[in-house]
Design a protein around this motif. Sequence first.
Motif, PDB file in Angstrom:
ATOM      1  N   GLN A 340       0.838  -1.189   0.000  1.00  0.00           N
ATOM      2  CA  GLN A 340       0.000   0.000   0.000  1.00  0.00           C
ATOM      3  C   GLN A 340       0.881   1.250   0.000  1.00  0.00           C
ATOM      4  N   ILE A 341       0.402   2.269  -0.686  1.00  0.00           N
ATOM      5  CA  ILE A 341       1.126   3.538  -0.772  1.00  0.00           C
ATOM      6  C   ILE A 341       0.255   4.627  -0.150  1.00  0.00           C
ATOM      7  N   ILE A 342       0.804   5.303   0.835  1.00  0.00           N
ATOM      8  CA  ILE A 342       0.130   6.459   1.424  1.00  0.00           C
ATOM      9  C   ILE A 342       0.919   7.688   0.984  1.00  0.00           C
ATOM     10  N   GLU A 343       0.358   8.408   0.034  1.00  0.00           N
ATOM     11  CA  GLU A 343       1.039   9.580  -0.533  1.00  0.00           C
ATOM     12  C   GLU A 343       0.521  10.833   0.168  1.00  0.00           C
ATOM     13  N   ILE A 344       1.419  11.501   0.886  1.00  0.00           N
ATOM     14  CA  ILE A 344       1.059  12.675   1.680  1.00  0.00           C
ATOM     15  C   ILE A 344       1.742  13.879   1.054  1.00  0.00           C
ATOM     16  N   ASN A 345       0.976  14.669   0.342  1.00  0.00           N
ATOM     17  CA  ASN A 345       1.512  15.830  -0.342  1.00  0.00           C
ATOM     18  C   ASN A 345       1.043  17.107   0.346  1.00  0.00           C
ATOM     19  N   PRO A 346       1.544  18.268  -0.056  1.00  0.00           N
ATOM     20  CA  PRO A 346       1.195  19.499   0.658  1.00  0.00           C
ATOM     21  C   PRO A 346      -0.291  19.775   0.767  1.00  0.00           C
ATOM     22  N   ASN A 347      -1.100  19.313  -0.206  1.00  0.00           N
ATOM     23  CA  ASN A 347      -2.530  19.623  -0.128  1.00  0.00           C
ATOM     24  C   ASN A 347      -3.451  18.447  -0.431  1.00  0.00           C
ATOM     25  N   TYR A 348      -2.923  17.230  -0.352  1.00  0.00           N
ATOM     26  CA  TYR A 348      -3.819  16.075  -0.475  1.00  0.00           C
ATOM     27  C   TYR A 348      -3.171  14.846   0.156  1.00  0.00           C
ATOM     28  N   LEU A 349      -4.015  13.842   0.403  1.00  0.00           N
ATOM     29  CA  LEU A 349      -3.554  12.541   0.889  1.00  0.00           C
ATOM     30  C   LEU A 349      -4.228  11.482   0.029  1.00  0.00           C
ATOM     31  N   LYS A 350      -3.433  10.539  -0.457  1.00  0.00           N
ATOM     32  CA  LYS A 350      -3.949   9.485  -1.337  1.00  0.00           C
ATOM     33  C   LYS A 350      -3.450   8.131  -0.854  1.00  0.00           C
ATOM     34  N   ILE A 351      -4.362   7.164  -0.792  1.00  0.00           N
ATOM     35  CA  ILE A 351      -4.007   5.793  -0.403  1.00  0.00           C
ATOM     36  C   ILE A 351      -4.245   4.886  -1.606  1.00  0.00           C
ATOM     37  N   THR A 352      -3.210   4.138  -1.983  1.00  0.00           N
ATOM     38  CA  THR A 352      -3.256   3.317  -3.187  1.00  0.00           C
ATOM     39  C   THR A 352      -2.876   1.883  -2.848  1.00  0.00           C
ATOM     40  N   LYS A 353      -3.547   0.944  -3.482  1.00  0.00           N
ATOM     41  CA  LYS A 353      -3.216  -0.489  -3.348  1.00  0.00           C
ATOM     42  C   LYS A 353      -2.536  -0.939  -4.635  1.00  0.00           C
ATOM     43  N   CYS A 354      -1.378  -1.609  -4.506  1.00  0.00           N
ATOM     44  CA  CYS A 354      -0.606  -2.034  -5.675  1.00  0.00           C
ATOM     45  C   CYS A 354      -1.037  -3.419  -6.140  1.00  0.00           C
ATOM     46  N   HIS A 355      -1.317  -3.544  -7.425  1.00  0.00           N
ATOM     47  CA  HIS A 355      -1.658  -4.824  -8.037  1.00  0.00           C
ATOM     48  C   HIS A 355      -0.625  -5.179  -9.101  1.00  0.00           C
ATOM     49  N   ASP A 356      -0.836  -6.272  -9.796  1.00  0.00           N
ATOM     50  CA  ASP A 356       0.136  -6.741 -10.781  1.00  0.00           C
ATOM     51  C   ASP A 356       0.329  -5.726 -11.918  1.00  0.00           C
ATOM     52  N   THR A 357      -0.778  -5.326 -12.523  1.00  0.00           N
ATOM     53  CA  THR A 357      -0.678  -4.514 -13.731  1.00  0.00           C
ATOM     54  C   THR A 357      -0.935  -3.039 -13.486  1.00  0.00           C
ATOM     55  N   GLU A 358      -1.742  -2.712 -12.509  1.00  0.00           N
ATOM     56  CA  GLU A 358      -2.034  -1.306 -12.243  1.00  0.00           C
ATOM     57  C   GLU A 358      -2.320  -1.109 -10.759  1.00  0.00           C
ATOM     58  N   ASN A 359      -2.249   0.142 -10.342  1.00  0.00           N
ATOM     59  CA  ASN A 359      -2.514   0.477  -8.948  1.00  0.00           C
ATOM     60  C   ASN A 359      -3.934   1.004  -8.794  1.00  0.00           C
ATOM     61  N   GLN A 360      -4.552   0.664  -7.700  1.00  0.00           N
ATOM     62  CA  GLN A 360      -5.926   1.067  -7.437  1.00  0.00           C
ATOM     63  C   GLN A 360      -5.952   2.115  -6.333  1.00  0.00           C
ATOM     64  N   ILE A 361      -6.522   3.269  -6.635  1.00  0.00           N
ATOM     65  CA  ILE A 361      -6.676   4.302  -5.614  1.00  0.00           C
ATOM     66  C   ILE A 361      -7.817   3.905  -4.690  1.00  0.00           C
ATOM     67  N   VAL A 362      -7.488   3.723  -3.436  1.00  0.00           N
ATOM     68  CA  VAL A 362      -8.486   3.306  -2.439  1.00  0.00           C
ATOM     69  C   VAL A 362      -9.206   4.521  -1.871  1.00  0.00           C
ATOM     70  N   ASP A 363      -8.430   5.528  -1.505  1.00  0.00           N
ATOM     71  CA  ASP A 363      -9.009   6.751  -0.931  1.00  0.00           C
ATOM     72  C   ASP A 363      -8.224   7.960  -1.404  1.00  0.00           C
ATOM     73  N   PHE A 364      -8.957   9.059  -1.615  1.00  0.00           N
ATOM     74  CA  PHE A 364      -8.310  10.317  -1.973  1.00  0.00           C
ATOM     75  C   PHE A 364      -8.943  11.439  -1.166  1.00  0.00           C
ATOM     76  N   TYR A 365      -8.087  12.194  -0.466  1.00  0.00           N
ATOM     77  CA  TYR A 365      -8.576  13.274   0.397  1.00  0.00           C
ATOM     78  C   TYR A 365      -7.907  14.589  -0.039  1.00  0.00           C
ATOM     79  N   PRO A 366      -8.636  15.467  -0.733  1.00  0.00           N
ATOM     80  CA  PRO A 366      -8.056  16.761  -1.113  1.00  0.00           C
ATOM     81  C   PRO A 366      -8.013  17.709   0.077  1.00  0.00           C
ATOM     82  N   ASN A 367      -7.242  18.779  -0.091  1.00  0.00           N
ATOM     83  CA  ASN A 367      -7.167  19.854   0.910  1.00  0.00           C
ATOM     84  C   ASN A 367      -6.773  19.339   2.295  1.00  0.00           C
ATOM     85  N   VAL A 368      -5.751  18.494   2.282  1.00  0.00           N
ATOM     86  CA  VAL A 368      -5.217  17.963   3.547  1.00  0.00           C
ATOM     87  C   VAL A 368      -3.792  18.509   3.712  1.00  0.00           C
ATOM     88  N   SER A 369      -3.496  19.069   4.856  1.00  0.00           N
ATOM     89  CA  SER A 369      -2.194  19.667   5.114  1.00  0.00           C
ATOM     90  C   SER A 369      -1.158  18.611   5.484  1.00  0.00           C
TER      91      SER A 369
END
Length: 636
Positions: A340-369
């Motif tokens: 799993q990838i938890i991407e924490i950027n200056p204005n969003y947070l994204k959680i992604t699950k890695c699969h064989d061929t592509e990654n699936q975005i599980v959750d996306f939270y905009p406007n997060v510090s």
Amino acid sequence: MTTPALNVNKDDGYPKIPLGEYLVRRLLSIGSKSAFGVPGDFNLPLLEFLYNKDGDEIINWIGCCNELNASYAADGYSRYTNKIGCLITTYGVGELSAINGITGSYAENIKILHIVGVAPTFISEDENLKYKNLHHLIPDKEFPNINSPNFKIYYQMVKDKISCASEYLTDIETSCDKIDDVIVQIFKHSKPGYIFIPSDFSNKLVSSKNLINVPSINLSDCLNKTPMEKIDNLTNEIIDLIGNSQSPAIIGDVLTDRFGCTKLLNDFIQMTKFWNFSTMMGKSVIDESGQAYMGTYIGLGGLTTVYNKILKCDIFLIFGLEMNEMNSGNYSFKFPKGSQIIEINPNYLKITKCHDTENQIVDFYPNVSMTHILEGLIAKVNIHDANTNYDKSVKSYDTSELVLPLQQEDEEKITQVHLQRELPNFLNPGDVLVCETGSFQFAVQDFKFPSNLKYISQGFYLSIGMALPAALGVGIAMKDYPKFHLNDHSLARNYTPRLILLEGDGAAQMTVQELTTMLRHKIPMEIFLWNNNGYTVERAIEGPFRSYNDIMPWNWTKLLNVLGDPNNEFNRCVTIDKKSQLSEKFKELKEGKDNNCIQLIEVQLDTHDIPRQLDFMVQEMTFKKKSSSTTEKKVK
């Protein structure tokens, strides 16, 4: 530092001051102690406000040899301080000269305030004058002798294209609010902003209300605020995911630094002891001297040993990611299946699950510090609750993982391999390293930096010649804010950081004039000039023996004599072509001998000698180019 006295005329209950004085005070209030630029007729009235009544500078004026160099210097000032670098130019000829530097700052999220002096309002508003073609402007295409020129043409060129905010001042009553808003937007987005000031505005009176009610503007004030309940829920979710992990990893990238989270991230790493990786653009964001530091991850463009460590992890906390071709190893970032990838950027947070061929975005939270998330994690994380089970056979990153080819000990010729092996040991904790766009830049990505070292390089936009004037800006910033980058208080007390510039001969010929500005302002610096007879990166890509990749040879060790120091009072120059000479020089400089001046060390290298990392990038580019060409032929 003396500030001007307030005018006591109080129409709105607040003292009135000239707009030029307002701007100078605002610059000081945001931490911009120096301004870079070139004088021109439309910015001269403003420049007068940089001085007090005794003629002393209120803000340090760093006059550069041209506006492009000045923009690079302002960029370097901001990269070191994470404050706003101030650039002042004149209408058209000045601002357009700087536009490449500003574009690079925009591409790499650098905070620049570009102040442009423009034509006085009485010309653009007067019916008899506005049809006259004014110098520095572009006449109308169809009927230049009849139609009025476009006084805002340059403003329109940059607005919403290479600036996060641009204001052309037309109403003195709203000018202070517009200046402040541009500054807020620069901090918020970490990108350049523009203010176009008519030359007759600088002496017009404005209210000092904003300066009194908002005495300072800083980064934390300008970033989006996330409701604490939302932060609480998100940090709980992250901690739950970490709790179910056996091998969590942290990747720290460049936006962590741009948005003021470097110390928070290192505190979090220190608390958790999680494996951690830097990126190519994020070098030195993470303390690479730590036991859990595992190397620079550049996807398949980096070391196999580092990639294999990535494959041993099951969850990734990625802070401040800047995704582009260079930083991702030609978009070759790969993560293990099921991780799993938890991407924490200056204005969003994204959680992604890695699969064989592509990654699936599980959750996306905009406007997060990102700041609030890190603060929340530090407050809540308990290392004793972590269920980590790292592979104990894996050691922290060491430059021996490069597996550099062995060379005969009696061979004295200096090579890229030799530099990769020796230069990391030359660096001291707390030094500041500036690296030019060029062949050796690709080798630095695999260095292991000592603690508290600050690394500055243009890793994505890659404008050759940028680093030399940027180093001027860094040197000025180190004078304005001594030891600002040091987190180790003991080191700050006992060591004076060195400023080291790694520069190429081809790049230097583009912006070398600023050596004279370094001399003028007495900026101590160690400059290693890699002399490999031209444009080596370009030779690696195409035309290795073509004349278009050649440059005229210079006598580099005489250059500082010509540029203002004929008696060698503030410079020491030497040409080195043997390993033994370079080792001796490394030792001398590392120990701080005779380093209160500019040391220019010209190092002779073979024309076609390149680091392995650059060769890999070129091969990848060539492969993709051929693959694209084949696809196009099939489509046709």
